[in-house]
Design an enzyme around this catalytic site. Structure first.
Site, PDB file in Angstrom:
ATOM      1  N   ASN A 296     -11.154  -2.344  -2.505  1.00 39.24           N
ATOM      2  CA  ASN A 296     -10.405  -1.338  -3.255  1.00 39.24           C
ATOM      3  C   ASN A 296     -11.231  -0.605  -4.306  1.00 39.24           C
ATOM      4  O   ASN A 296     -10.772   0.384  -4.860  1.00 39.24           O
ATOM      5  CB  ASN A 296      -9.194  -1.979  -3.932  1.00 39.24           C
ATOM      6  CG  ASN A 296      -9.592  -3.114  -4.857  1.00 39.24           C
ATOM      7  OD1 ASN A 296     -10.337  -3.998  -4.457  1.00 39.24           O
ATOM      8  ND2 ASN A 296      -9.121  -3.094  -6.087  1.00 39.24           N
TER       9      ASN A 296
ATOM     10  N   SER B 188       0.767  -2.969   1.736  1.00 41.00           N
ATOM     11  CA  SER B 188       1.545  -2.490   0.597  1.00 41.00           C
ATOM     12  C   SER B 188       1.959  -1.050   0.872  1.00 41.00           C
ATOM     13  O   SER B 188       1.203  -0.279   1.467  1.00 41.00           O
ATOM     14  CB  SER B 188       0.672  -2.568  -0.654  1.00 41.00           C
ATOM     15  OG  SER B 188       1.259  -1.844  -1.717  1.00 41.00           O
ATOM     16  N   ALA B 189       3.168  -0.682   0.437  1.00 38.70           N
ATOM     17  CA  ALA B 189       3.698   0.648   0.766  1.00 38.70           C
ATOM     18  C   ALA B 189       3.105   1.756  -0.090  1.00 38.70           C
ATOM     19  O   ALA B 189       2.860   2.856   0.405  1.00 38.70           O
ATOM     20  CB  ALA B 189       5.220   0.643   0.612  1.00 38.70           C
ATOM     21  N   HIS B 190       2.860   1.478  -1.373  1.00 41.04           N
ATOM     22  CA  HIS B 190       2.572   2.593  -2.279  1.00 41.04           C
ATOM     23  C   HIS B 190       1.141   3.108  -2.162  1.00 41.04           C
ATOM     24  O   HIS B 190       0.779   4.070  -2.843  1.00 41.04           O
ATOM     25  CB  HIS B 190       2.912   2.229  -3.732  1.00 41.04           C
ATOM     26  CG  HIS B 190       1.915   1.354  -4.423  1.00 41.04           C
ATOM     27  ND1 HIS B 190       1.058   1.839  -5.378  1.00 41.04           N
ATOM     28  CD2 HIS B 190       1.652   0.042  -4.306  1.00 41.04           C
ATOM     29  CE1 HIS B 190       0.312   0.837  -5.823  1.00 41.04           C
ATOM     30  NE2 HIS B 190       0.654  -0.257  -5.194  1.00 41.04           N
TER      31      HIS B 190
ATOM     32  N   CYS C  32      -5.817  -1.906 -11.894  1.00 42.92           N
ATOM     33  CA  CYS C  32      -5.380  -3.082 -12.639  1.00 42.92           C
ATOM     34  C   CYS C  32      -6.323  -3.379 -13.789  1.00 42.92           C
ATOM     35  O   CYS C  32      -5.952  -4.020 -14.761  1.00 42.92           O
ATOM     36  CB  CYS C  32      -5.295  -4.287 -11.723  1.00 42.92           C
ATOM     37  SG  CYS C  32      -4.122  -4.032 -10.396  1.00 42.92           S
TER      38      CYS C  32
END
Lengths: 383, 383
Positions: B149, B198-200, B325
Site C-alpha cells: 500500500n 476492502s470496498a473503499h 493510517c
C-alpha cells in the site's frame, strides 16, 4: 406491509439517508489523511462524535465508533481483560443478555475465564441481591443490559452499578442497543464504565455502532492495526455510517419523550386489542414502567411459534418471536426460559415492536391479523 | 482539487451510490429476520456475496463479510490460532505488511505467539527463499500481501504459497486490499487459504470488507454473538455497505484490464514529468510489471516530507507520504526502512495514487504543482 419488528431493525430515517448520501457523494477522503479531502471526512466523524457524546452526556473522546453493536459488545467484554489479568478472571453477565454478550462470555470461558450467569425473575429482571451474591474479589467485569431485546424489560442498572461499586473493583458494561432513543442514557447518572449503542435500531444505518468507554477504563483494541479511534478500534472509519449514527442518535434523543408517550399508548392498545381477540394470550416481560414503551410481547398457548409467524408474514405483518439473530431456530428462547416461562408457551412467543413509522391504523390492523391467524390455526388444529 | 490519494480511499462510484441509496431506502429489514422485510435484505446480501465470489473465483459461502479490511485481517490472523494450537504458535509476516497485519502480529506476540518478520529487497519484494528459510514445523500461518500500500510492489504470492505448501502445513493469508480491481484475484490460481478485500479502495463505501476463507480452513470468529456469516462474524450485516462492496468489486473487475492500461500510462507520464522537473526525484518500489499500475511513488532528497505535503495540499493536490493510517507521524515509514531506503530519503517520500476519475490533464497539472512546490521549498531552504 405492516412492520412491527423495530427491535430487529428500523427503516433509515429520511434525514439520516440524506446526510449519508451527502457524505457518500462529497466526502470521500480517508479521515486519517492530512490533506483537504481527509480533513473534510475527519470533520464529519468529529461532528457525529459530538452528537453522540451529547446524547450520552460523555466526552467526545469517550466514544469509540465500531462496525455495529455486536462489535462494541465484543470490545467491552474482551478489551479490558488482558490489562486486568492481575486482578482476576471472573465475569458476571445476566442470563437474558443479547447473544453478542452471552456468546462472547461463553467464548471467554473456553479461554480460561470463569463466567457467572445471573438468573432473572419472571419479569426478566436481575436483582441487585443476586449480583451482590455473585460478585467476588476476582470479578473484573459485569455486563447487564439496560433493556432486553426480546421482552423489553428495563434492568435496574443504576442499582446494579451501585452494588458493583460497593463490593468490587469490577468494570460495568451495559448494552443499551434497545434503550437508545427510548430511555435517557446519561452515563453520569447510570454510572457505567462502558455502554453499547447501535445505529440501525433507531433509524440509522446497519454497520455502525459505538462503545462509550469512560476515561481511564483499561481497554485494548479487539481489531488492531492503524490505531484509529485512539488505538481502541483500528480500521478506516465508516464515515457515512458514523454520520448516520450521530444524526440518528441526536434525532431519537430529541423525540424520545414524545415518542415514548405515543408508542407506549399504541403498544398498550395493541396488547389490549390482541387480548380481546385472543383472551388466553399471556403478556410476557415486565409491567408498564419497567419495560420499553415500544414493546408488546405475548405468549400464546398451544400454538407453534414459527407457524404463526409464517402466517402473519403471509398476511402482511412483519413480527418475530424474539431476537432476529435466532430466527428460524426451533429452540426456545434463552430469555423466556430464564424468565421461567414453560417451553410450551415460549414456543409461541410473539414480539411486536413499534417504531417511529407505526400508526394507529397499523396497530388496529395488526391486532386483527393476529386474532384472525390465531383463530384459524386453532380451528385447523381442532379439525 | 486534484485527488491523487486513491490508495488511501476512493470516491464512491455513482452506480454504487445509487445501489446503496436504494438499499438504504427500501430494504431495511434485518437479514436474520424470516419475514418479508428480512428476506428482502437477505437477498441483497446474497447477491453481493455472489458478485464478490465471482470476482475471487470462489464459492459464495467462502466469503465472510466484515466491517472493513482491517477487521478481515484481524480475522485472518487471529481466527485460526486456537484451533491450530496443537500444531504450533509461530507466524510469519512480511516486514512491509499493512498495520492491520503487522500490529496484529505484534499484539499476538504479547499473547505467547512467536512472529518472524520477513525482510524485503530494495524493490519491496519478499523472496521465496527467505520464506523457505523461515518456515518451521510449528509455523501455523503466513501472511504476505498481494500488493503493497505504500509503494505498490506486487509480491510473488503464487510462489510464496508454493513454498509454504512444500515445507509446512501453515495457512496462507494475503492482503489484497490494494490489489482488488488492479490484479486478477483468482483464489484458485493464487492458492491462498484466506484473502482480504476492502470496498473503499475500489469506489465502494467505507465500513465494508470481506475475507475469503477457503472451505475447510479452521477459523473461529473474532466478533462473536448471533452467529451471522456462518458463525465466522457476528453482528447484523451492513446491508447497504455489502451491496456497495459487491457491486464495486464487480464493476472494478469488469474494467480491470482497460483501467490498468490507462492508469499505467498515466502513472508513467506523471513519474516521467515529475522527474523532468525534479531530476533527482528517486522512484521507489518495484519496476514496471512488478508494481500496481496506479502507483507513482518517489523519494525526493533533502526535503521534509510533511512540509511538502502541506504545500501540495494548499496548492490543491491531495497526496500522501505513504499509508493514510500513519499520516502526521514523523517516523520514517516501516516499508521504506525495510526496503533499505536511507531515513533521509524516506522522510520526503511522495505517494501519488491514481484512480478511475484521474484524467490526463490532472496528471499534467499535478506534476507542475509538485515541480513548483519542490523548487520553492528548495529555494526557501537555500536562502
Amino acid at each position: 406491509m405492516i412492520y412491527l419488528d423495530n427491535a430487529a431493525s428500523t427503516p433509515v430515517r429520511p434525514e439520516v439517508r440524506e446526510a449519508m448520501a451527502e457524505a457518500l457523494t462529497t466526502t470521500f477522503g480517508n479521515p486519517s489523511s492530512s490533506h483537504a479531502a481527509g480533513r473534510a471526512a475527519r470533520a464529519l466523524v468529529d461532528r457525529a462524535r459530538d452528537q453522540l457524546s451529547e446524547v450520552l452526556n460523555c466526552r467526545p473522546r469517550e466514544v469509540v465508533f465500531t462496525g455495529g453493536g455486536s462489535e462494541a459488545e465484543n470490545l467491552a467484554l474482551r478489551g479490558p481483560l488482558t490489562r486486568l489479568q492481575g486482578r482476576g478472571r471472573h465475569l458476571i453477565v445476566s442470563a437474558v443478555e443479547h447473544e453478542a454478550v452471552l456468546e462472547t462470555a461463553r467464548d471467554l470461558q473456553h479461554h480460561g475465564y470463569e463466567v457467572t450467569e445471573l438468573g432473572v425473575d419472571r419479569f426478566g429482571l436481575v436483582s441487585p441481591e443476586s449480583l451482590a451474591a455473585a460478585l467476588r474479589e476476582d470479578t473484573v467485569l459485569v455486563s447487564v443490559m439496560l433493556a432486553n431485546n426480546e421482552v423489553g424489560t428495563v434492568e435496574p442498572v443504576e442499582e446494579l452499578v451501585a452494588v458493583t461499586r460497593e463490593r468490587s473493583t469490577a468494570l460495568f458494561h451495559t448494552d443499551a442497543t434497545q434503550a437508545l432513543g427510548k430511555l435517557p442514557l446519561d452515563v453520569g447518572r447510570l454510572g457505567v464504565d462502558m455502554l453499547t449503542v447501535s445505529a440501525h435500531k433507531i433509524g440509522g444505518p446497519k454497520g455502525a455502532g459505538a462503545l462509550f468507554v469512560r476515561h481511564g477504563t483499561p481497554l485494548d483494541a479487539v481489531v488492531t492495526g492503524g490505531g484509529q479511534e485512539r488505538n481502541r478500534r483500528s480500521g478506516t472509519e465508516n464515515v457515512p455510517g458514523i454520520v448516520g449514527l450521530g444524526l440518528a442518535a441526536q434525532l431519537a434523543e430529541r423525540e424520545r419523550e414524545s415518542e415514548a408517550i405515543r408508542l407506549g399508548g399504541l403498544a398498550e392498545r395493541l396488547r389490549g386489542r390482541i387480548r380481546e381477540l385472543v383472551p388466553d394470550a399471556h403478556p410476557t416481560g415486565a409491567p408498564f414502567g419497567r419495560r420499553l414503551p415500544n414493546f408488546c410481547t405475548l405468549a400464546i398457548p398451544g400454538l407453534e411459534g414459527e407457524l404463526l409467524l409464517m402466517r402473519l408474514d403471509r398476511a402482511g405483518l412483519c413480527a418475530s418471536a424474539g431476537s432476529a439473530c435466532a430466527s428460524g431456530s426451533q429452540a426456545p428462547s434463552h430469555v423466556l426460559l430464564a424468565m421461567g416461562l414453560p417451553p410450551s408457551l415460549a414456543g409461541a412467543h410473539l414480539r411486536l415492536t413499534l417504531g417511529r413509522g407505526t400508526t394507529e391504523a397499523e396497530v388496529e390492523e395488526a391486532a386483527e391479523i393476529v386474532g384472525r391467524e390465531v383463530a384459524q390455526l386453532r380451528t385447523a388444529a381442532a379439525v
